[in-house]
Write a protein that holds these residues in place. Structure first.
Motif, PDB file in Angstrom:
ATOM      1  N   HIS A  62      62.622  21.777 119.681  1.00 46.59           N
ATOM      2  CA  HIS A  62      62.039  22.690 118.692  1.00 46.59           C
ATOM      3  C   HIS A  62      61.866  21.918 117.388  1.00 46.59           C
ATOM      4  O   HIS A  62      62.763  21.183 116.989  1.00 46.59           O
ATOM      5  N   GLU A  63      60.699  22.070 116.763  1.00 46.84           N
ATOM      6  CA  GLU A  63      60.514  21.422 115.459  1.00 46.84           C
ATOM      7  C   GLU A  63      59.477  22.175 114.631  1.00 46.84           C
ATOM      8  O   GLU A  63      58.574  22.826 115.174  1.00 46.84           O
ATOM      9  N   THR A  64      59.622  22.049 113.310  1.00 53.60           N
ATOM     10  CA  THR A  64      58.676  22.683 112.395  1.00 53.60           C
ATOM     11  C   THR A  64      57.429  21.811 112.289  1.00 53.60           C
ATOM     12  O   THR A  64      57.537  20.585 112.142  1.00 53.60           O
ATOM     13  N   VAL A  65      56.267  22.440 112.375  1.00 51.15           N
ATOM     14  CA  VAL A  65      55.002  21.710 112.217  1.00 51.15           C
ATOM     15  C   VAL A  65      54.603  21.700 110.742  1.00 51.15           C
ATOM     16  O   VAL A  65      54.285  20.671 110.171  1.00 51.15           O
ATOM     17  N   CYS A 226      57.687  15.279 131.047  1.00 54.13           N
ATOM     18  CA  CYS A 226      57.100  16.579 130.714  1.00 54.13           C
ATOM     19  C   CYS A 226      56.792  16.615 129.222  1.00 54.13           C
ATOM     20  O   CYS A 226      57.645  16.249 128.400  1.00 54.13           O
ATOM     21  N   THR A 227      55.585  17.047 128.883  1.00 52.98           N
ATOM     22  CA  THR A 227      55.138  17.001 127.489  1.00 52.98           C
ATOM     23  C   THR A 227      54.574  18.340 127.011  1.00 52.98           C
ATOM     24  O   THR A 227      54.045  18.411 125.896  1.00 52.98           O
ATOM     25  N   CYS A 228      54.628  19.386 127.851  1.00 46.98           N
ATOM     26  CA  CYS A 228      54.011  20.660 127.440  1.00 46.98           C
ATOM     27  C   CYS A 228      54.809  21.313 126.325  1.00 46.98           C
ATOM     28  O   CYS A 228      56.044  21.301 126.346  1.00 46.98           O
ATOM     29  N   PHE A 229      54.095  21.860 125.353  1.00 44.66           N
ATOM     30  CA  PHE A 229      54.766  22.613 124.282  1.00 44.66           C
ATOM     31  C   PHE A 229      53.926  23.820 123.909  1.00 44.66           C
ATOM     32  O   PHE A 229      52.739  23.904 124.204  1.00 44.66           O
ATOM     33  N   ASP A 230      54.596  24.755 123.260  1.00 42.12           N
ATOM     34  CA  ASP A 230      53.986  25.993 122.814  1.00 42.12           C
ATOM     35  C   ASP A 230      54.067  26.001 121.288  1.00 42.12           C
ATOM     36  O   ASP A 230      54.947  25.348 120.717  1.00 42.12           O
ATOM     37  N   ARG A 244      56.787  24.240 116.922  1.00 43.31           N
ATOM     38  CA  ARG A 244      56.449  24.041 118.341  1.00 43.31           C
ATOM     39  C   ARG A 244      57.737  23.825 119.111  1.00 43.31           C
ATOM     40  O   ARG A 244      58.731  23.324 118.565  1.00 43.31           O
ATOM     41  N   GLN A 245      57.708  24.238 120.367  1.00 42.97           N
ATOM     42  CA  GLN A 245      58.874  24.095 121.228  1.00 42.97           C
ATOM     43  C   GLN A 245      58.412  23.778 122.645  1.00 42.97           C
ATOM     44  O   GLN A 245      57.290  24.108 123.022  1.00 42.97           O
ATOM     45  N   TRP A 246      59.299  23.159 123.398  1.00 40.65           N
ATOM     46  CA  TRP A 246      58.946  22.794 124.767  1.00 40.65           C
ATOM     47  C   TRP A 246      58.536  24.049 125.540  1.00 40.65           C
ATOM     48  O   TRP A 246      59.156  25.103 125.416  1.00 40.65           O
TER      49      TRP A 246
END
Ligand code: SF4
Ligand code: SF4
Length: 319
Positions: A62-65, A226-230, A244-246
């Motif tokens: 999880h990280e702030t964009v 695996c590189t998908c994030f939401d 965004r998070q995995w």
């Protein structure tokens, strides 16, 4: 060639922590191996992958964009204070990281990923044989019994080597490894990939595998490729925050569209996607199988349908 002891390496990584954000494999009291900071546990240099995916150091769960306040320009998260120095990645994890680098560099270069990745140094580890990780890391440790021979692959790796303690010594001759389980696994993945690309796997197979899946998503959360994030926007009284998070292709909502249509609405379709993506779709897009056979999903899956197990079943039934 310089030879160093584990103790000398432990001291070196502690000393250099003022300069770099150092992550080393440490063993926790319960036996788990993770990438932690020096001193968080005994240094555990083994080629066996650590429990979590190393790419999380550059692409966290999880990280702030950005953060936005009314009337002000959006604010990006601060840049990391120190470059990362990541120690002890084996050939599979370095191969996975090379793929993740290429993924985040393709199309629009991912600023968040490269804010951590640019300038980071990687130290790889080979358990036996000659140096084999050129192009994948800056410096390679070659296990020589209880000690390690150092093989730099870049200027930065050479500079690190020069700063490490240790003695100059003739290298111990490398032993020739017999064919390993890993070779057998790679052959299975290759054959399963060929079957998928040739359309030889019937839909009924995915239904059988999906019946065993409890959709816990553990397989995708540990996978180093695996590189998908939401992306989510949250409104707070004084600011809006985009993060965004995995994501996981095993979630029912993974591919659901705004209209409500869901091309992966059935569990069998999501299970097929998990396997087909790594063994077939990525072969078409990237020219390679993107399962590096690390075995993490095999350990994580509570119902025995990690990717390697499914590939083996495919080959046994249809190969
Ligand atoms: S073995 Fe599983 S976790 Fe490891 S790279 Fe392959 S799919 Fe991902
Ligand atoms: S770890 Fe196993 S049970 Fe969980 S989502 Fe993945 S395949 Fe399904």
């Amino acid at each position: 060639m310089k030879i160093v002891t584990l103790r000398a390496l432990e001291d070196f990584f502690t000393e250099i922590s003022d300069e770099y954000d150092v992550r080393v494999p440490v063993r926790l009291p319960d036996g788990t191996r993770l990438l932690g900071r020096p001193g968080e546990g005994p240094l555990s240099l083994e080629e066996t992958p650590v429990a979590r995916r190393p790419s999380e150091l550059f692409f966290p769960q999880h990280e702030t964009v950005f953060t936005a306040r009314e009337g002000e320009d959006p604010e990006a998260p601060p840049s990391p204070a120190k470059a990362l120095l990541v120690v002890g990645l084996g050939p599979a994890d370095l191969d996975a990281l090379a793929f993740v680098d290429a993924f985040f560099a393709s199309g629009i270069r991912d600023d968040l990923y490269f804010a951590r990745r640019d300038g980071a140094l990687l130290i790889g580890l080979s358990e036996s044989g000659e140096a084999q990780l050129a192009g994948l890391c800056d410096l390679e440790f070659l296990r020589r019994g209880e000690r390690f021979a150092l093989a730099p692959h870049t200027e930065a790796g050479k500079a690190l080597e020069e700063r490490m303690g240790g003695i100059e010594a003739a290298d111990v001759s490398a032993t020739q490894e017999a064919a390993t389980d890993e070779d057998e696994v790679r052959q299975i993945l290759q054959r399963a990939s060929e079957l998928l690309l040739a359309g030889k796997i019937p839909d009924t197979f995915w239904g059988e595998i999906a019946d065993r899946c409890i959709a816990c998503t553990g397989c995708t959360l540990v996978c180093p490729t695996c590189t998908c994030f939401d992306v989510q926007d949250r409104r707070y009284p004084e600011r809006l925050e985009r993060s965004r998070q995995w994501d996981s292709c095993q979630y029912d909502a993974f591919a659901r569209e705004a209209s409500g249509h869901n091309p992966l609405g059935a569990e069998a379709a999501r299970t097929r996607r998990r396997i087909h993506h790594k063994l077939a779709a990525d072969v078409r897009r990237w020219g390679r199988i993107t399962c590096v056979a690390c075995g993490r999903c095999e350990n994580a899956c509570p119902t025995g349908i990690g990717l390697i197990s499914v590939a083996r079943e495919m080959v046994e039934k249809f190969g």
